[in-house]
Each structure stands twice: as structure tokens, then as C-alpha cells.
Design an enzyme around this catalytic site. Sequence first.
Site, PDB file in Angstrom:
ATOM      1  N   GLU A 257       0.887  -1.182   0.000  1.00 23.17           N
ATOM      2  CA  GLU A 257       0.000   0.000   0.000  1.00 23.17           C
ATOM      3  C   GLU A 257       0.906   1.207   0.000  1.00 23.17           C
ATOM      4  OE1 GLU A 257      -3.248  -0.087  -0.149  1.00 23.17           O
ATOM      5  OE2 GLU A 257      -3.755  -2.134   0.418  1.00 23.17           O
ATOM      6  N   CYS A 291      -2.496   9.309   2.143  1.00 24.92           N
ATOM      7  CA  CYS A 291      -2.098   8.673   0.873  1.00 24.92           C
ATOM      8  C   CYS A 291      -3.115   9.025  -0.202  1.00 24.92           C
ATOM      9  CB  CYS A 291      -1.996   7.170   1.050  1.00 24.92           C
ATOM     10  SG  CYS A 291      -3.434   6.458   1.840  1.00 24.92           S
TER      11      CYS A 291
HETATM   12  P1  NAD Z   1       7.940   5.480   4.721  1.00 27.63           P
HETATM   13  O1  NAD Z   1       8.016   4.699   3.472  1.00 27.63           O
HETATM   14  O2  NAD Z   1       9.054   6.407   5.025  1.00 27.63           O
HETATM   15  O3  NAD Z   1       7.841   4.484   5.985  1.00 27.63           O
HETATM   16  C1  NAD Z   1       6.769   3.582   6.125  1.00 27.63           C
HETATM   17  C2  NAD Z   1       7.195   2.413   6.978  1.00 27.63           C
HETATM   18  O4  NAD Z   1       8.118   1.608   6.256  1.00 27.63           O
HETATM   19  C3  NAD Z   1       7.906   2.784   8.277  1.00 27.63           C
HETATM   20  O5  NAD Z   1       7.473   1.933   9.298  1.00 27.63           O
HETATM   21  C4  NAD Z   1       9.374   2.538   7.948  1.00 27.63           C
HETATM   22  O6  NAD Z   1      10.167   2.250   9.075  1.00 27.63           O
HETATM   23  C5  NAD Z   1       9.264   1.337   7.042  1.00 27.63           C
HETATM   24  N1  NAD Z   1      10.373   1.141   6.094  1.00 27.63           N
HETATM   25  C6  NAD Z   1      10.966   2.075   5.341  1.00 27.63           C
HETATM   26  N2  NAD Z   1      11.885   1.502   4.537  1.00 27.63           N
HETATM   27  C7  NAD Z   1      11.852   0.176   4.781  1.00 27.63           C
HETATM   28  C8  NAD Z   1      12.567  -0.950   4.276  1.00 27.63           C
HETATM   29  N3  NAD Z   1      13.515  -0.808   3.353  1.00 27.63           N
HETATM   30  N4  NAD Z   1      12.256  -2.177   4.750  1.00 27.63           N
HETATM   31  C9  NAD Z   1      11.303  -2.332   5.697  1.00 27.63           C
HETATM   32  N5  NAD Z   1      10.603  -1.309   6.218  1.00 27.63           N
HETATM   33  C10 NAD Z   1      10.879  -0.063   5.774  1.00 27.63           C
HETATM   34  O7  NAD Z   1       6.544   6.263   4.698  1.00 27.63           O
HETATM   35  P2  NAD Z   1       5.977   7.387   5.671  1.00 27.63           P
HETATM   36  O8  NAD Z   1       6.718   8.652   5.460  1.00 27.63           O
HETATM   37  O9  NAD Z   1       5.859   6.865   7.066  1.00 27.63           O
HETATM   38  O10 NAD Z   1       4.471   7.537   5.124  1.00 27.63           O
HETATM   39  C11 NAD Z   1       4.110   8.315   4.033  1.00 27.63           C
HETATM   40  C12 NAD Z   1       3.983   7.478   2.786  1.00 27.63           C
HETATM   41  O11 NAD Z   1       3.104   6.385   2.990  1.00 27.63           O
HETATM   42  C13 NAD Z   1       3.374   8.258   1.627  1.00 27.63           C
HETATM   43  O12 NAD Z   1       4.050   7.934   0.447  1.00 27.63           O
HETATM   44  C14 NAD Z   1       1.935   7.769   1.593  1.00 27.63           C
HETATM   45  O13 NAD Z   1       1.297   7.931   0.352  1.00 27.63           O
HETATM   46  C15 NAD Z   1       2.114   6.344   1.962  1.00 27.63           C
HETATM   47  N6  NAD Z   1       0.884   5.749   2.480  1.00 27.63           N
HETATM   48  C16 NAD Z   1       0.200   4.884   1.684  1.00 27.63           C
HETATM   49  C17 NAD Z   1      -0.994   4.336   2.130  1.00 27.63           C
HETATM   50  C18 NAD Z   1      -1.789   3.409   1.259  1.00 27.63           C
HETATM   51  O14 NAD Z   1      -2.679   2.745   1.776  1.00 27.63           O
HETATM   52  N7  NAD Z   1      -1.535   3.318  -0.039  1.00 27.63           N
HETATM   53  C19 NAD Z   1      -1.485   4.663   3.399  1.00 27.63           C
HETATM   54  C20 NAD Z   1      -0.751   5.534   4.194  1.00 27.63           C
HETATM   55  C21 NAD Z   1       0.435   6.071   3.722  1.00 27.63           C
END
Ligand code: NAD
Length: 503
Positions: A257, A291
Site C-alpha cells: 500500500e 495517501c
Molecule cells: P515510509 O516509506 O518512510 O515508511 C513507512 C514504513 O516503512 C515505516 O514503518 C518505515 O520504518 C518502514 N520502512 C521504510 N523503509 C523500509 C525498508 N527498506 N524495509 C522495511 N521497512 C521499511 O513512509 P511514511 O513517510 O511513514 O508515510 C508516508 C507514505 O506512505 C506516503 O508515500 C503515503 O502515500 C504512503 N501511504 C500509503 C498508504 C496506502 O494505503 N496506499 C497509506 C498511508 C500512507
Amino acid sequence: MTIAQEVRILLARLGVAESAYTGGTMPSFSPVSGEKVADIVVHSADETGKAIELSQAAFREWRLVPAPKRGELVRLFGEELRALKSELGRLVSIEAGKIPSEGLGEVQEMIDICDFAVGLSRQLYGLTIATERPGHRMMETWHPLGVVGVISAFNFPVAVWSWNAALALVCGNSVVWKPSEKTPLTALACLAIFERAAKRFGDVPAGLAQVIMGDRTVGEALVDHPKVALVSATGSTRMGREVGPRLARRFARSILELGGNNAGIVCPSADLDMAVRAIAFGAMGTAGQRCTSLRRLFVHESVYDTLVPRLKKAYESVSVGSPLDTSALVGPLIDKAAYENMQKALSEAVETGGIVTGGKRVDTGHDNAYYVRPALVEMPKQDGPVTKETFAPILYVMKYDDFDEAIVDHNAVGAGLSSSIFTLNLQEAERFLSPDGSDCGIANVNIGTSGAEIGGAFGGEKETGGGRESGSDAWKAYMRRATNTVNYSSALPLAQGVSFDIE
Ligand code: NAD
């Protein structure tokens, strides 16, 4: 009272042990004031491995509990959430900067998915299928999958986990959650609330639902562990590009997601009063940190000069401020990096010919908190920063004259999460929802791009990752399907007329 003091009171009421958030090595900040509110104890690689082993053991027991009984645990969890809704909602506001109705709304979403999952626990059905062989019956059965890993983003710190956990649990799985390092406290609170429900339920295997704390390295350990059957990862497309291939390498399942770059089209016949309200909430709500936030708007040239000034007025007048002690509609950005990304995108937009309204930092007296006036940017065309997601309240507005071209532009970005059209014209509305209309996982008519209900499957296409969570038949991703053929005859006919007669 400082925010840090209030956090302690709330965590105590929610039943979180102090040892989980004091003396640790991961500082936790509130975006409302920028102050540090806790020091979270993180999990080492070894502890993460142990948590997953425990989860696997819990799964082995839990999968044998009848599904409606598993639903009873989720029902109790929903009850506990109802009782603690205001405390948890307030903590969401403190930790993610959401305005009160959105903080509470997130908890309501948790309650809603619990209700949905309880009903689902009596509806985990398979098909019976016509067989070509006489005296045979063919059917499918659905079985629990195993340990379900959940990685979540900061902007829905509690709801996204609950979407996954409620379904995963009624489907007979165990859950290990790696929340965002930016919102660990609400995760600790969710687990404490879950444990209340587990205590009331009685016989819950140890480690059925767990939280592991840390940054992405802890997430990577979850992703790479051979005993994690499925990882549901919510976050940026960058994260999905790393997580997806790692899971594929070991043939584990994934629900991705990821980021959105959501658009709306305002057609000549649109109800503009309705459109202004929907656009305002979609683009400025949650400070543009959903998102599904509206980021691109294509406006027909015949209504552009009526709609855009109205939108600009809303952008200039919307109240920006603390979600804790003002009635502001727009709270803070999550951190400094988010603010800098927003300013960078705005500079790029200007270089590409954009005209910016808003976008400046709003002084609230907190040096380390980042409040901004949402930005509306009139763009000559879809170019530069418009084609990628900037996780901040920026709405790029573009004029169109040809509906077909507007749909082409609408779909001409990497992400494919949410979309909407504002029109009273049936042909345009149906075209938007048709195979050559919006290419997104969510396509709406006369409502905005954000604010989905849990009853529908949630997720998006292309660089949004293709995953589906929450309602409809999203539960199937948390189970494995077995096709069973039973021969109740005394002959052994082979399918497709194959004969293999041995002496
Ligand atoms: P992010 O990608 O920085 O982090 C999200 C999560 O992923 C965190 O828990 C982080 O620790 C983990 N993470 C990051 N890199 C990783 C890796 N290589 N391996 C494993 N885990 C890893 O995102 P954010 O800044 O917290 O959130 C914003 C983003 O999330 C935006 O792009 C938004 O659109 C997206 N989002 C999408 C949805 C959806 O349902 N499509 C919902 C909410 C947020």
C-alpha cells in the site's frame, strides 16, 4: 501541562508500561510542538527474531480455534476501543498532528473494521465447483496463512494496523507489527488495548499480536524472516521498491500500500459548491498527509475562472494551528524534512511556470514544529513536481478543454491510488469509471479522493503497489486457498479423459 506530561497520563490510562517508552534509544517527538515526548525501547535483530518465533508458535494454536470464536476476540477488542476512543484519538492527534475529529475518526475506523471482521468470522467461505468426473465433489477451503507482518506509515498510525490485524486474526493468523518510527506511542497503546481484550477473552496464545519497535532495519528483519508468511507494508513507493523484491526473493506474500498522486477532474456541469468542499477537504485535510490526498486537479476551462478563485479564498482563509488547543482545520506537518520537501516542490513548480498561492510557514511559537499554509499552484501543464507525490498540502491546478485528454493526463503518473470526477453528466461519470477511464484502485463520482470507508477494498494500482486491504474480499489475501477433490465413487476416472490402466 506540557505535551510530554499529557502523553504520560494518556499512556497510563491506556495501560502502556512505562518501561516501553522511557530510557530507550529511539526518541519520539510530537509534531504539534516539536518537543520530545518519549524515548522508545527498540528491538534488536535477535529480539525481532524471537518475537517472530513466538508469533509462529501462537499461530499454530490460533489456527485451530474456530473462526467465529476468533471473531469473539476481535469483538472484545472493538469494545475496548469504544471505551478508550477519546484517549487513543487524543494520542493520535498528539503523535501524528491530526485535528481532533480526524484523530477520533481514525479510532472509529478501527472500531468499524472490528465490526466488519466479527461478521466476516462467520463468512470465510469457499466455493463448490462442478466437476467433470462422476461421483466426485470439488470445493475450495480457506486456511490460515501464518505469521502476518505489518509495516505501517506515520500518517495512519493506528487504523492501518487494525485493518490488517482484525482481518488477519479472524482468518487465524498471528500478527507482528513494525509501526512507523515517527508514531511508536500509538502502537504501544493499541497493543495495550488489544491485551485488555485478550485478557477478557481468556485463552489467547502468548504473542498472538506483538509490536516490534525500531527503524527500517527492524522492518527489514521482518521482511526477510522465513517464518513471516505475508507482509502488509504501507508507506512510500520507495519503501515498496525495497520491500517488494525482498519478499519476492523468498516467495513470501505481500500486500503493498504505497504512495498516491491522486487527481480530480472538474467538468463543466459540476456542482461547484460541492466540488469546492470536497476539494478543500481532499487537498488540505490532514495537512495533505493522506495517501489519498488530492494533489492534482484538472478543471474545465468553462468553470476554471469561477472555481479557482473560490478555492484560493478557501486556501487563504483556512485555519492553521495546533490540533490540541485550537479549532484549526489544518495541523502540522510531521517534521522538518516534510516541510523542506514541500518547499523544494514549490520552488520546482515555480521554475516550471507555476503560480503559487500559500505554502509559507505559519509561526505558532514552536521552533521545531512545522505548520504551513496549504499551497494551491496553478500550473500551465502537468510537468515537473506535479508528476510525483510530495507528502504535503500542495494542490496543482491545471486547465483542460478536451475530456479525453484530461483522462490521459489524469492517468499519466506513476501512482494509481485514488481519483474523482465532479460532473452531473452521466456519460462523463460512467466513462471515468469504465475500462478506459481512471486507472486507479479508487474512482469516485462527486466525492473527493480521500476518506474511504472500510467496507470497500482499499488500495491502488501501478506504483501504489496493487495491494488491497480492509473490506470486500480483501480477507482472501490473509488466507491460503486449497482446492479439494473428493471421490465418493468406486471408480477412478482421470480428468481430461486420460487413461492410465495398470495391470
Ligand atoms: P515510509 O516509506 O518512510 O515508511 C513507512 C514504513 O516503512 C515505516 O514503518 C518505515 O520504518 C518502514 N520502512 C521504510 N523503509 C523500509 C525498508 N527498506 N524495509 C522495511 N521497512 C521499511 O513512509 P511514511 O513517510 O511513514 O508515510 C508516508 C507514505 O506512505 C506516503 O508515500 C503515503 O502515500 C504512503 N501511504 C500509503 C498508504 C496506502 O494505503 N496506499 C497509506 C498511508 C500512507
